[in-house]
Design an enzyme around this catalytic site. Structure first.
Site, PDB file in Angstrom:
ATOM      1  N   HIS C 256       0.822  -1.208   0.000  1.00 43.31           N
ATOM      2  CA  HIS C 256       0.000   0.000   0.000  1.00 43.31           C
ATOM      3  C   HIS C 256       0.857   1.259   0.000  1.00 43.31           C
ATOM      4  CE1 HIS C 256      -0.503  -0.207   4.698  1.00 43.31           C
ATOM      5  NE2 HIS C 256       0.711  -0.497   4.334  1.00 43.31           N
ATOM      6  N   ASN C 257       0.358   2.233  -0.687  1.00 47.91           N
ATOM      7  CA  ASN C 257       0.972   3.563  -0.760  1.00 47.91           C
ATOM      8  C   ASN C 257       2.256   3.604  -1.596  1.00 47.91           C
ATOM      9  OD1 ASN C 257      -1.047   4.269   1.158  1.00 47.91           O
ATOM     10  ND2 ASN C 257       0.288   3.563   2.794  1.00 47.91           N
TER      11      ASN C 257
END
Lengths: 352, 352, 352
Positions: C256-257
């Protein structure tokens, strides 16, 4: 929950995270979380945004943000200057936990639960469904399987014969649960996860490998979450077990007969080979390989990309390959970086 | 096979595993396998259970078991004492092979084969189905594909255009077979396996990477078994090939143009990069990475978590990264553990 | 495109690859690519085959081929002898790029696009479909999702609520796109890929881990290609991003990210942990692990099986674990191989 999350006041936010509100008069209603990064790039909905700032470090980019959020939730941040000083703030001791609580309160993602059985879901006549079960298009529930109250089975997800799915579970799209697998309550399986495929067991024979049929199952206890495309194999004779509240990330492999305790975190691309034992509260980094029949004691931590080849005592932090106590690992890294010096010293001494 | 596995007598068990029965008078009928561990925890069905005990080591926990099995299948176990001595026993030379044989005889798991085509299976008019084919709900068979006699295609599994599936194959739920893939007889693909996705091939150009279309296919020979979420890529021009009876575990990656021989075992999370060659009877541990264009000779063994960067001669055991002969690897581990001593000795000598 | 690829003349081939045709009179029509290896084993269709020979090395096996192709596309090959000398040839500077161009021209694989919506595809009433969209049997398009013109959604593939699929995309069988994911134009997702599952984020609390809901999405820019069973997680608050023309191989994990730039190549079984940044034009080998929050600069290259634990400057080549500049890595490998000598020298000096 149509219409998205509720609008909350600063006081309601403070109450939800158990924090101290410093100023809230006239504050706008808050309806979503935003990142410091997004604010620093500017965007129109800033005024109704809550921003969690865990520490001074994360605060810096916000100082120059062209637009300001509606509320700051502050961890270890000393003081605010400039326009930020005028914002309402909530002080919390555990900003990460506050983020977790707020992410649930302000979650505007569509909920999958419909409480309906799609016309194109396949439910075997000998299966049983609890109340309020959502079965999406193209999902499959085999003979003898049971789905607990309020559980969701996504598009193309498959629940094999005699499998038992507890209440409030979420099986995302294209999940496969084999026959004879047991899930507790509120288990979440992300897309492509495969629970209960055969363990990798063969016996040598003159005519080639003879398969050892895998007659056990898998038990995932309450509140387990399994990442996308992760596989948990069924046991040879008994169940492979994952304990309550343990979270396993994407693309992990849990071999047959493995027993993992409760409250563990296993990061992505980690493999745990057959018959390994993992205690409670263990944290395993990403891309770790755990050898078969090894035991990792409760509360141990394994650094990312380690290869665990022997037992790890409870509470210890191990790293490297072969994995060893972290202090030893750090020392060995230090010595390896000195190898050039050693080599030159030896050359020098041999010469003179 | 409704009603589960047959009940067998000790003599029938002995015959099935080619072992020597020592006592069987009045013995109860046997209908399942149980683990020593399960018995040591006690459970009611013990009396009809067969327990395989490969060695003395596994025998110990059974000595204190609160309930006793109906039959012991013994490997290298010297003698029995206490209540165990009264049990009927079958002596075998190869207990693991006996376990494999018995796991098939006493397999009570539901059989997927129905011999029926589900109303919600999609079969293209230009596909052909053999006799007794089972197509589950939501399965897909594309144009020009053929499914051999008695094969099973699970819920949501997809067989692409012109693919050829041999007789007696099992494609578990959510398997994807791309166009132009060929499976021999009795191939088993576990859930989420992907056979025939494009190999990773691009040519550099001023406008960015230009895809090299992958025009070859994949051939999996008879009795190959592929684990959950494993991917075998199609070849660039010719087929990627996996030889007869080779077993590949979960979450493995077989790159384009790879040729793997027969009777290999490849453990989980292993990647074999493009155009590598693996001979016959090779055993590769888990989490191994094999570089592209490398050759591993027949009968070689690769230790878990190795990285093979150059050719491995037939019959050798290699380990480590970069992989080298096991003896060298063990020596290098030994020397690494001596690094502290070396460092101190050099420091000492430099001072004095 | 029924009837397979067009038949081309040597001149048309030369034009397509921007090469120099040396002789083409009376040449047969060409309709497929063949490998040197296949020709060296002999096969009947040789006469209509084009063979790309990048260098002298690849030429050798062709010299003894029992049958000859219809055209040779030659890279760095000095001269031809024997029967090969009589063949028409096209000289090119970039044989790999020529292969890519020809693989598209001579691609006889069935095209998935039908432009039809299967009767068993599930399209939510609140979804929108562009023109010429192909939805295969058992595919799923959720509420608020939109599918761009000419895109293809394969059997059992699932597109979540509010997801946006650009024009000309190909989602192979059993792909899962979660809610709120955005795909640009011509994105290809291979079978079993999962885009937008929850990132792995939890906060510690006395009652166990509390999930940080992942409220961001995923953006895959134009011409991205994602391999089989690869997972790209959604961001916590903002989107996880993969830039234009970046290609990611099978069984990779993107946390994520993460933000990956354009024109990158990421080989199989590589994991990029949460919040890492990867610049433009980065090449990452297979089985690499990139730690969270690390930045890899544009144009950098990471050798296979490395573990990147700190920032990599733009344009550099790094290797090993912990990864370091390639020159340093090569030196450390050299020194490790000298360890035996060092050990013996130290022993010798201590004795004398």
């Amino acid at each position: 929950m149509a219409g998205g999350p509720p609008e909350l006041s600063p006081q309601e936010i403070a109450d939800a995270v158990g924090g101290t509100l410093s100023w809230g008069e006239g504050a706008r209603a808050l309806d979503h979380l935003a990142s410091v990064e997004r604010l620093s790039r500017g965007y129109p909905e800033a005024g109704s945004a809550v921003v969690v700032v865990p520490s001074e470090q994360e605060l810096a980019p916000l100082a120059g943000a062209p637009v300001l959020p509606g509320l700051l939730v502050l961890g270890a941040v000393a003081g605010l200057e400039g326009p930020l000083a005028a914002l309402p703030t909530v002080r919390v001791g555990e900003p990460r936990l506050a983020l977790a609580r707020l992410s649930a309160l302000l979650d505007a993602r569509p909920r999958p639960f419909t409480g309906e059985v799609s016309a194109t879901a396949h439910v075997h006549p000998a299966a049983s469904l609890g109340s309020g079960v959502s079965l999406e298009a193209g999902s499959y529930v085999g003979p003898g399987a049971s789905i607990g109250d309020g559980s969701y089975v996504g598009p193309g997800a498959s629940v094999g014969a005699n499998a038992v799915i507890g209440a409030g579970c979420v099986l995302h799209a294209n999940v496969t649960v084999y026959d004879g697998v047991t899930l507790g309550a509120r288990v979440v399986l992300h897309a492509g996860a495969v629970i209960g495929a055969d363990g990798f067991g063969y016996a040598a024979s003159p005519a080639g490998a003879v398969k050892i049929r895998q007659l056990g199952g898998v038990t995932l206890a309450d509140d387990v979450e399994i990442g996308a495309n992760t596989a948990v194999d069924r046991g040879t004779l008994d169940d492979t077990v994952v304990g309550a509240r343990t979270k396993i990330d994407n693309l992990c492999q849990v071999g047959h007969n493995v027993i993992i305790g409760s409250d563990c975190l296993v990061a992505g691309m980690t493999g745990i080979a057959g018959s390994a034992r993992v205690g409670d509260g263990v944290i395993i980094g990403g891309a770790v390989a755990v050898s078969d029949h090894v035991t990792i004691g409760s509360g141990a931590r394994i650094a990312g990309r380690s290869g665990v080849t022997k037992d790890v005592p409870p509470g210890e932090t191990w790293a490297g390959f072969p994995a060893r106590p972290h202090r030893q690992y750090a020392r060995s890294l230090y010595l390896l970086e000195r190898l050039e010096d050693v080599w030159r010293a030896v050359k020098r001494m041999e010469r003179g």
